[in-house]
Design a protein around this motif. Structure first.
Motif, PDB file in Angstrom:
ATOM      1  N   GLN A   1       9.219  21.698   3.569  1.00 50.50           N
ATOM      2  CA  GLN A   1       8.110  20.736   3.595  1.00 50.50           C
ATOM      3  C   GLN A   1       8.260  19.794   2.409  1.00 50.50           C
ATOM      4  OE1 GLN A   1       4.994  23.733   3.302  1.00 50.50           O
ATOM      5  NE2 GLN A   1       4.201  23.033   5.273  1.00 50.50           N
ATOM      6  N   VAL A   2       8.186  18.509   2.662  1.00 51.48           N
ATOM      7  CA  VAL A   2       8.323  17.548   1.572  1.00 51.48           C
ATOM      8  C   VAL A   2       7.124  16.606   1.564  1.00 51.48           C
ATOM      9  CG1 VAL A   2       9.783  15.790   0.519  1.00 51.48           C
ATOM     10  CG2 VAL A   2      10.830  17.677   1.745  1.00 51.48           C
ATOM     11  N   VAL A   3       6.471  16.525   0.412  1.00 50.92           N
ATOM     12  CA  VAL A   3       5.369  15.571   0.252  1.00 50.92           C
ATOM     13  C   VAL A   3       5.957  14.254  -0.247  1.00 50.92           C
ATOM     14  CG1 VAL A   3       3.139  15.142  -0.834  1.00 50.92           C
ATOM     15  CG2 VAL A   3       3.873  17.508  -0.404  1.00 50.92           C
ATOM     16  N   LEU A   4       5.653  13.184   0.459  1.00 52.26           N
ATOM     17  CA  LEU A   4       6.213  11.859   0.148  1.00 52.26           C
ATOM     18  C   LEU A   4       5.112  10.837  -0.090  1.00 52.26           C
ATOM     19  CD1 LEU A   4       8.688  11.311   3.134  1.00 52.26           C
ATOM     20  CD2 LEU A   4       9.290  11.995   0.809  1.00 52.26           C
ATOM     21  N   LYS A   5       5.394   9.850  -0.921  1.00 53.82           N
ATOM     22  CA  LYS A   5       4.615   8.612  -0.885  1.00 53.82           C
ATOM     23  C   LYS A   5       5.451   7.586  -0.138  1.00 53.82           C
ATOM     24  CE  LYS A   5       1.442   9.534  -4.474  1.00 53.82           C
ATOM     25  NZ  LYS A   5       0.496   8.939  -5.428  1.00 53.82           N
ATOM     26  N   LEU A   6       4.808   6.865   0.753  1.00 54.32           N
ATOM     27  CA  LEU A   6       5.490   5.816   1.521  1.00 54.32           C
ATOM     28  C   LEU A   6       4.846   4.477   1.212  1.00 54.32           C
ATOM     29  CD1 LEU A   6       5.850   7.637   4.968  1.00 54.32           C
ATOM     30  CD2 LEU A   6       7.711   6.832   3.512  1.00 54.32           C
ATOM     31  N   GLY A   7       5.655   3.481   0.867  1.00 50.51           N
ATOM     32  CA  GLY A   7       5.129   2.154   0.533  1.00 50.51           C
ATOM     33  C   GLY A   7       5.417   1.144   1.626  1.00 50.51           C
TER      34      GLY A   7
ATOM     35  N   LYS B   1       0.857  -1.184   0.000  1.00 53.71           N
ATOM     36  CA  LYS B   1       0.000   0.000   0.000  1.00 53.71           C
ATOM     37  C   LYS B   1       0.895   1.236   0.000  1.00 53.71           C
ATOM     38  CE  LYS B   1      -3.976   2.172   2.169  1.00 53.71           C
ATOM     39  NZ  LYS B   1      -4.868   2.235   3.337  1.00 53.71           N
ATOM     40  N   LYS B   2       0.454   2.281  -0.672  1.00 52.36           N
ATOM     41  CA  LYS B   2       1.200   3.533  -0.655  1.00 52.36           C
ATOM     42  C   LYS B   2       0.354   4.614   0.015  1.00 52.36           C
ATOM     43  CE  LYS B   2       3.369   4.658  -4.551  1.00 52.36           C
ATOM     44  NZ  LYS B   2       3.680   4.742  -6.027  1.00 52.36           N
ATOM     45  N   ILE B   3       0.940   5.339   0.943  1.00 57.00           N
ATOM     46  CA  ILE B   3       0.233   6.452   1.564  1.00 57.00           C
ATOM     47  C   ILE B   3       1.032   7.728   1.312  1.00 57.00           C
ATOM     48  CG2 ILE B   3      -0.960   5.112   3.325  1.00 57.00           C
ATOM     49  CD1 ILE B   3       1.233   5.891   5.285  1.00 57.00           C
ATOM     50  N   GLU B   4       0.318   8.870   1.405  1.00 58.68           N
ATOM     51  CA  GLU B   4       0.957  10.148   1.108  1.00 58.68           C
ATOM     52  C   GLU B   4       1.060  10.968   2.392  1.00 58.68           C
ATOM     53  OE1 GLU B   4      -0.975  12.086  -2.151  1.00 58.68           O
ATOM     54  OE2 GLU B   4       0.765  13.302  -2.640  1.00 58.68           O
ATOM     55  N   VAL B   5       2.259  11.392   2.738  1.00 58.14           N
ATOM     56  CA  VAL B   5       2.458  12.178   3.962  1.00 58.14           C
ATOM     57  C   VAL B   5       3.299  13.418   3.652  1.00 58.14           C
ATOM     58  CG1 VAL B   5       2.294  10.169   5.496  1.00 58.14           C
ATOM     59  CG2 VAL B   5       4.523  10.874   4.612  1.00 58.14           C
ATOM     60  N   VAL B   6       3.246  14.388   4.543  1.00 56.46           N
ATOM     61  CA  VAL B   6       4.021  15.618   4.395  1.00 56.46           C
ATOM     62  C   VAL B   6       4.873  15.793   5.644  1.00 56.46           C
ATOM     63  CG1 VAL B   6       3.932  18.089   3.889  1.00 56.46           C
ATOM     64  CG2 VAL B   6       2.034  16.604   3.191  1.00 56.46           C
ATOM     65  N   GLY B   7       6.185  15.812   5.465  1.00 56.87           N
ATOM     66  CA  GLY B   7       7.083  16.047   6.587  1.00 56.87           C
ATOM     67  C   GLY B   7       7.626  17.460   6.522  1.00 56.87           C
ATOM     68  N   SER B   8       8.045  17.969   7.693  1.00 53.51           N
ATOM     69  CA  SER B   8       8.625  19.322   7.687  1.00 53.51           C
ATOM     70  C   SER B   8       9.843  19.359   8.594  1.00 53.51           C
ATOM     71  CB  SER B   8       7.582  20.343   8.127  1.00 53.51           C
ATOM     72  OG  SER B   8       7.143  20.069   9.433  1.00 53.51           O
ATOM     73  N   SER B   9      10.657  20.388   8.367  1.00 51.69           N
ATOM     74  CA  SER B   9      11.873  20.534   9.170  1.00 51.69           C
ATOM     75  C   SER B   9      12.397  21.953   9.033  1.00 51.69           C
ATOM     76  CB  SER B   9      12.950  19.562   8.680  1.00 51.69           C
ATOM     77  OG  SER B   9      14.236  19.958   9.152  1.00 51.69           O
ATOM     78  N   ARG B  10      12.975  22.471  10.110  1.00 53.41           N
ATOM     79  CA  ARG B  10      13.642  23.772   9.992  1.00 53.41           C
ATOM     80  C   ARG B  10      15.038  23.611   9.403  1.00 53.41           C
ATOM     81  NH1 ARG B  10      10.735  27.437  12.974  1.00 53.41           N
ATOM     82  NH2 ARG B  10       9.635  26.642  14.809  1.00 53.41           N
ATOM     83  N   GLU B  11      15.540  22.374   9.367  1.00 51.86           N
ATOM     84  CA  GLU B  11      16.948  22.153   9.026  1.00 51.86           C
ATOM     85  C   GLU B  11      17.230  21.950   7.538  1.00 51.86           C
ATOM     86  OE1 GLU B  11      18.911  22.790  11.388  1.00 51.86           O
ATOM     87  OE2 GLU B  11      17.211  22.904  12.766  1.00 51.86           O
ATOM     88  N   SER B  12      16.527  20.995   6.925  1.00 52.82           N
ATOM     89  CA  SER B  12      16.894  20.629   5.551  1.00 52.82           C
ATOM     90  C   SER B  12      15.787  19.812   4.902  1.00 52.82           C
ATOM     91  CB  SER B  12      18.170  19.778   5.557  1.00 52.82           C
ATOM     92  OG  SER B  12      17.922  18.514   6.140  1.00 52.82           O
ATOM     93  N   THR B  13      15.888  19.720   3.594  1.00 47.43           N
ATOM     94  CA  THR B  13      14.961  18.878   2.839  1.00 47.43           C
ATOM     95  C   THR B  13      15.057  17.434   3.312  1.00 47.43           C
ATOM     96  OG1 THR B  13      15.205  20.306   0.900  1.00 47.43           O
ATOM     97  CG2 THR B  13      14.397  18.079   0.506  1.00 47.43           C
ATOM     98  N   ASP B  14      16.270  16.925   3.435  1.00 43.12           N
ATOM     99  CA  ASP B  14      16.441  15.529   3.847  1.00 43.12           C
ATOM    100  C   ASP B  14      15.871  15.282   5.234  1.00 43.12           C
ATOM    101  OD1 ASP B  14      17.687  15.077   1.448  1.00 43.12           O
ATOM    102  OD2 ASP B  14      19.695  14.842   2.266  1.00 43.12           O
ATOM    103  N   ASP B  15      15.994  16.262   6.110  1.00 40.81           N
ATOM    104  CA  ASP B  15      15.472  16.109   7.463  1.00 40.81           C
ATOM    105  C   ASP B  15      13.937  16.095   7.463  1.00 40.81           C
ATOM    106  OD1 ASP B  15      16.407  15.829  10.175  1.00 40.81           O
ATOM    107  OD2 ASP B  15      15.509  17.784  10.595  1.00 40.81           O
TER     108      ASP B  15
END
Lengths: 71, 71, 71, 71, 71, 71, 71, 71, 71, 71, 71, 71
Positions: G59-65, G8-22
């Protein structure tokens, strides 16, 4: 308290006999019955049924974003 | 009777001074005068004219699907 | 007089508590205060805020085209 | 005789209970009853109905290209 | 009874050693074990593994739509 | 007289040994033999054949828009 | 044991003050608290807030499988 | 002197009765009258008007990039 | 031994009179004759020829990924 | 005070010898020198120069959104 | 002899001071010096350099397809 | 000397346990071992593996452009 939040996005389809905007509203209200913290919507697709040569239903595919509890 | 159908999709552009939804409706009603069995629409593009700093016409590009007779 | 024109396209975001079409209209009227010769709009994205499980604001991203003076 | 040809592309949707490829085949055979000179197809979209937790129908949206008579 | 429905779309990935269509079927049957009212599927992406210079597994990314209970 | 028009868009492929622009022109002139009221074109895809390491034919896929009679 | 899996793939949004990777890392760690078997991520969109003329949050929008249990 | 530059991209539409390339050229020359340091162009869209069954104007939508002064 | 790998992706087109899946298989087997370490495929485009109103050849455009030797 | 705002989006390209995130930061800081009220950024494209077989510059194309004064 | 062929597609960028079409031609002729059996091209992107407020070079990104020897 | 150049673009996938930028760097350095004249990169896709609820590897799909010798 965390200095960053995590959100989830889900995809729903609302419909309405009245209007495109009403299909959006119906999808949001129905989703809000079981999902807390809804914060934004994005229209992905707008379509509908034709009945007897006229619009039967508007259907709008939306992404809905909400904050994950505790994040 | 066949257990499968074939549909055709055509692309039309409707316009209206009133609203986006009305531009969709005008395109469907006009097309229905010459095409039978229209079953669904998909909004491809939404745009319009600006006249004197305000909306002149809404224009909506639609795909319209209909069942091919005899399929 | 030139036999060809040059146009510029800018990207704006309008919002409204009322409707998608009203968000388009607000963006155009606001832009027309400082930009002359607006000729057309193209809807790029349609989205909005959710407040208390209902639509708070409609937000529409538009491209607006206008003729460059003297072209 | 002309040294260049003109083609037209139409969009059709085929369906089948059997397979994706069969849905493509059904759309082409049905279209060929009324359109001559079909030369190629392009798959635009692949989808279908689910019935009782299993595939009910495969549906394939195709573009079909054919040479315009006399071109 | 409501005159409009709300649907949810989820994204799943099915796989199969046999065929693309079988990968679709496996994803739908597996999902149907825990999700009721599945109504349609949309193929988003088709890919797979290569093992020893031949197809190892077909993998198909699907969107699956189902009606939200009570809507 | 109606205060709004409806347009139809069709997709054609023109070709030419000479140039990209000539392929566009050939498609439009050929289509104009059987379709009235052509008003605009949109280039969808530009491609061609290679013969003996040089361009054989330019091929351009176009959408052509025309006003529906009586709309 | 099955010779094929379903994901299954879900879509989430992560955020960080530090970096895209974070921001990616935060989204994955937060999701892993409630979802087992996460296997891959896909970056869908990368954006963020600007505060006082500098980056406030990435802020990065991701799909997670993830593999569906029992599949 | 800075070891990195910042560029801005603007979107313009050029037109020409002659050719696609001439529409690009017209847009660049017109823009260069008021914008310094233009460095590159990207074709976004190619389209045009049809008049009396032949090409009336070519229209090309371009992005134009230029270095921001002092960056 | 390196703790990271580098892969290359190439684009090939396979064809088959039999089926879409067979066109994929033909492309992979043919490529494997000259390329080692093929690990995955991605379907980019699915199309084909029509002959006498029926499918002549299926054609599938694939990306094929393989690990670069020594990486 | 108005109950709706209008935003403008501009497209800029930042660069950096250090990192992708630094290229984003440079573009924002440079733009903030002449544009007030910057509120968000969206990454459109990520690319760069290669010098002597290694990364020379990271380049990131961004959209930057800001509120129009008085809206 | 095989009843099916396999093709490979490569991506090249041609340039020209003269025209878009000439940039396509240059890329094909240059590639044909080292690649046999080139059969078709597809324009992926059209862009160029601006020098002194006028077009310096046209640049066209192409995909070029050729039959794999022995397939 | 020719007044125009021809470039080739290849697609590679780099990976890294450290960061997105490091995955880009690894892909470029590995490719530079066998390809001369690399001039630019374009990020096509950014993804990775999740291991034990955290990022295992970053994977970045890149296009790499280089000038064809003698062009």
């Amino acid at each position: 308290m965390s200095d960053h939040h995590t959100y989830k996005k889900i995809e729903v389809v609302g419909s309405s006999r009245e209007s495109t905007d009403d299909a959006i509203r119906n999808a949001i209200r129905q989703t809000a019955k079981s999902v807390d913290n809804l914060e934004w919507f994005e229209v992905v697709e707008s379509r509908g049924h034709v009945v007897d040569g006229d619009i039967g239903h508007f259907q709008v595919v939306l992404k809905l974003g909400f904050r994950i509890e505790g994040s």
